[in-house]
Design a protein around this motif. Structure first.
Motif, PDB file in Angstrom:
ATOM      1  N   GLN A 143     -20.646  -0.598  -1.884  1.00  0.00           N
ATOM      2  CA  GLN A 143     -21.857  -0.127  -2.789  1.00  0.00           C
ATOM      3  C   GLN A 143     -21.396  -0.461  -4.294  1.00  0.00           C
ATOM      4  OE1 GLN A 143     -22.308   4.222  -2.207  1.00  0.00           O
ATOM      5  NE2 GLN A 143     -23.537   4.353  -3.920  1.00  0.00           N
ATOM      6  N   GLY A 144     -20.103  -0.309  -4.517  1.00  0.00           N
ATOM      7  CA  GLY A 144     -19.756  -0.554  -5.968  1.00  0.00           C
ATOM      8  C   GLY A 144     -19.975  -1.956  -6.306  1.00  0.00           C
ATOM      9  N   MET A 145     -19.818  -2.879  -5.241  1.00  0.00           N
ATOM     10  CA  MET A 145     -20.152  -4.322  -5.628  1.00  0.00           C
ATOM     11  C   MET A 145     -21.297  -4.634  -6.045  1.00  0.00           C
ATOM     12  SD  MET A 145     -17.637  -6.167  -3.218  1.00  0.00           S
ATOM     13  CE  MET A 145     -17.773  -8.021  -3.726  1.00  0.00           C
TER      14      MET A 145
ATOM     15  N   SER B  81     -17.702   6.007  -5.971  1.00  0.00           N
ATOM     16  CA  SER B  81     -16.555   6.432  -6.858  1.00  0.00           C
ATOM     17  C   SER B  81     -15.884   5.571  -7.310  1.00  0.00           C
ATOM     18  CB  SER B  81     -15.590   7.405  -5.701  1.00  0.00           C
ATOM     19  OG  SER B  81     -15.226   6.405  -4.811  1.00  0.00           O
ATOM     20  N   ILE B  82     -15.989   4.247  -6.895  1.00  0.00           N
ATOM     21  CA  ILE B  82     -15.336   3.236  -7.386  1.00  0.00           C
ATOM     22  C   ILE B  82     -16.012   2.935  -9.019  1.00  0.00           C
ATOM     23  CG2 ILE B  82     -14.840   0.623  -7.200  1.00  0.00           C
ATOM     24  CD1 ILE B  82     -14.167   1.148  -4.737  1.00  0.00           C
ATOM     25  N   THR B  83     -17.406   2.577  -8.855  1.00  0.00           N
ATOM     26  CA  THR B  83     -17.906   2.364  -9.998  1.00  0.00           C
ATOM     27  C   THR B  83     -17.936   3.709 -11.013  1.00  0.00           C
ATOM     28  OG1 THR B  83     -19.856   1.301  -8.759  1.00  0.00           O
ATOM     29  CG2 THR B  83     -20.303   2.039 -11.079  1.00  0.00           C
ATOM     30  N   SER B  84     -17.705   4.829 -10.697  1.00  0.00           N
ATOM     31  CA  SER B  84     -17.472   5.958 -11.630  1.00  0.00           C
ATOM     32  C   SER B  84     -16.298   5.876 -12.246  1.00  0.00           C
ATOM     33  CB  SER B  84     -17.675   7.397 -10.705  1.00  0.00           C
ATOM     34  OG  SER B  84     -17.214   8.337 -11.318  1.00  0.00           O
ATOM     35  N   GLY B  85     -15.243   5.369 -11.387  1.00  0.00           N
ATOM     36  CA  GLY B  85     -13.624   5.340 -11.957  1.00  0.00           C
ATOM     37  C   GLY B  85     -13.756   4.120 -12.947  1.00  0.00           C
ATOM     38  N   LEU B  86     -14.209   3.134 -12.594  1.00  0.00           N
ATOM     39  CA  LEU B  86     -14.346   1.915 -13.553  1.00  0.00           C
ATOM     40  C   LEU B  86     -15.160   1.973 -14.645  1.00  0.00           C
ATOM     41  CD1 LEU B  86     -14.350  -1.020 -10.922  1.00  0.00           C
ATOM     42  CD2 LEU B  86     -12.560  -0.506 -12.389  1.00  0.00           C
TER      43      LEU B  86
END
Length: 606
Positions: free
Chosen positions: A35-37, A597-602
């Motif tokens: 999803q983040g990609m 959560s990965i996009t949020s963290g980045l």
């Protein structure tokens, strides 16, 4: 024997649960990564679109500026050479209209005043007032630079403002401040090299030092350093993906698909946070497996004891073959118990090591976030000082406009002709300019002394909580007289959302490598903030105009807050309902409630 079998079965079930839990964790992480990609690709598209829009806007602005210069030159020619006053007034009015959105407060004010008057006022603007206003805007810019720069630049700025030479201020803005920053730039470049950056940055830094000219050193900070950082970030991110744990790989792969600011954020902060997640996960897995291994040791020790008891019973019955079988089972169980005991010890040691590594990564993340925060504060300090400078310049230009309008009206009421009234207005403006020039010279002197004092005391004026964000009142966050300028909020909102005066100061000031004590040597987040000034100020003044609880402000702030959080790159514009996380506009349009959560963290610096 039955009790030992029950214990062994329970241990086997625990092992299966642990395996399933681990698989579920990795499956969740994989889903988040995919999803983040997808989201990162959308962000990369947005960045590319914004960059194209920005380049197109720059091209249009350059064309507009060139056209305005031609108009002004033609108006001056008609006024001074051919004496065609009607043509001069017509061309001058067109040129003044084009400067209603100029970056300088004095230039805007002079154009507004001229357009509100007669042809004689336009001719006065073409003849004198426009140049006077432009020179005054240059002085305002020099003062702003003096207030945010190192002692050497501040002193050079002060000298330019105090000089009687007509070209002194212009020379400072075009080349003087670059010459003044040469020594500071060398020091900063040396510090950057000592921080052991990537190959591209080292090469760019050494090339600049080898050339050893003011322009080359300045060009390093304005152009080659950011470009080299982008190149090194891509390499560093790919290296982390190749060598890191599952979380580091997932975050890194998303960052590689995303825009340049995402990789900068990954390299600067997030990779340490992701490494901490990897170590925390490893600690948890080792601890659970260690506990299971300890339980298995107990279960197989029970099997050993049960087998020995059964052997003793068989011996008592003189059943030699059965006794031999139980003896073998006891030996096998003892061996397994010892093996699980070793596993328990190994997992305990691994858990300790992983916990220590997690703490190391946590410390690195904390340090990296502190560095990023310092860079952000430097940028926000410049933006807050730009708000101060814009307010001060506007107040002075408003005062000059009022004086000019009053003088013109007085002349007309006294029966003077329009040309005389226009001349009276110009004279009143000139008097206001001279007064403001004296104020600027004094403020520049104070700024130079302040910069020198702070350098000697080792104090960074940007490094405090006030500069964690851009404030409506700039560096003044109180109330009272500081808020008098809010009465002009409607004008501010309109101007700031186009090309605000304050962002013009930011554009001039952030080109410098040497602010008072910028943390450039430790991190390059600073350079990402060059683009956020106008957005932050646009939202700020929208709030002032419509109210800080209005829908217009909330909508504007949504983009600005994330603009700040993503180094001013990318349109993360809303907030998730179920989770406090930035939601990409295009992702939201596709119906996804939340970003991964990965996009949020980045997308978060700290």
């Amino acid at each position: 024997v039955k009790a030992a079998d029950t214990a062994t079965k329970t241990v086997e079930e625990a092992m299966a649960v642990e395996t399933a839990a681990r698989e579920a964790e990795l499956a969740r992480l994989e889903q988040d990564r995919l999803q983040g990609m997808d989201e990162a690709r959308l962000l990369a598209e947005i960045e590319a679109e914004e960059q194209a829009e920005y380049e197109d806007k720059r091209s249009q602005e350059a064309q507009t500026a060139a056209a305005l210069k031609e108009l002004i030159a033609a108006a001056e020619k008609a006024l001074w050479e051919t004496g065609d006053l009607a043509l001069a007034a017509t061309l001058g009015r067109k040129a003044a209209t084009g400067l209603l959105e100029a970056k300088g407060a004095w230039t805007r004010e002079a154009a507004q005043h001229a357009l509100a008057g007669t042809d004689d006022d336009i001719l006065s603007w073409v003849d004198l007032d426009r140049t006077l206003a432009q020179n005054q805007d240059d002085r305002e810019t020099v003062l702003y630079i003096a207030q945010i720069s190192s002692p050497a630049i501040a002193e050079a700025a002060q000298s330019a403002l105090a000089s009687s030479e007509s070209a002194a201020v212009g020379d400072f803005l075009t080349s003087g401040m670059i010459r003044a920053s040469q020594d500071d730039n060398k020091v900063q470049i040396a510090r950057i090299i000592n921080e052991k950056p990537g190959k591209a940055v080292i090469k760019a830094a050494n090339d600049a030092l080898d050339k050893n000219t003011p322009d080359a050193l300045q060009d390093f900070f304005e152009r080659t350093y950011p470009e080299a950082i982008r190149e090194d970030d891509a390499v560093e991110t790919a290296t982390s993906v190749a060598n890191g744990g599952e979380y580091v790989k997932s975050y890194g792969e998303v960052a590689l698909e995303g825009p340049t600011w995402m990789r900068r954020n990954f390299v600067q902060v997030v990779r340490h946070q992701a490494a901490q997640l990897d170590h925390d996960s490893a600690t948890h897995v080792a601890a659970v497996r260690g506990a299971i291994a300890a339980a298995a040791k107990i279960a197989y020790t029970a099997q050993q004891n049960a087998a020995l008891a059964s052997k003793a019973a068989a011996d008592a019955r003189q059943a030699a073959a059965e006794a031999k079988e139980w003896a073998d089972k006891a030996l096998d169980a003892a061996s397994k118990a010892e093996g699980y005991a070793d596993q328990a010890r190994q997992n305990a040691d691994a858990a300790d090591r992983s916990a220590a590594d997690a703490q190391t990564s946590a410390n690195q993340a904390k340090s990296a976030a502190s560095t990023a925060r310092g860079a952000a504060r430097s940028a926000n300090y410049s933006a807050n000082k730009a708000v101060d400078a814009a307010r001060s310049a506007l107040q002075s230009s408003y005062s000059a406009q009022a004086s000019a309008a009053s003088a013109r009206q007085s002349a007309l009421e006294a029966g003077r002709d329009k040309a005389t009234a226009a001349a009276a207005a110009s004279e009143a403006r000139s008097i206001a300019v001279q007064k403001r020039r004296a104020e600027i010279a004094q403020k520049a002197k104070e700024a130079a002394e302040k910069a020198k004092r702070e350098r000697e005391e080792g104090r960074d004026p940007a490094d405090n909580g006030t500069n964690d964000e851009v404030h409506p009142n700039g560096t003044g966050t109180g109330s009272g007289s500081e808020e008098d300028w809010w009465s002009d909020a409607g004008w501010w909102a309109d101007a700031a959302n186009k090309v605000s005066i304050a962002s013009g100061f930011i554009a001039a000031g952030l080109g410098l490598a040497s602010l008072a004590f910028p943390p450039l040597a430790a991190g390059a987040a600073f350079f990402g903030y060059v683009s956020l000034g106008a957005g932050a100020l646009g939202a700020l003044f929208t709030g002032i105009e419509h109210g800080f609880t209005s829908g217009a402000f909330v909508e504007s702030l949504g983009g600005t807050a994330l603009n700040l959080a993503t180094f001013g790159r990318g349109k993360l514009v809303t907030t998730g309902i179920k989770k406090v996380a930035p939601v990409v506009n295009k992702v939201a349009e596709e119906g996804k409630e939340l970003v991964s959560s990965i996009t949020s963290g980045l997308s978060s610096i700290f």
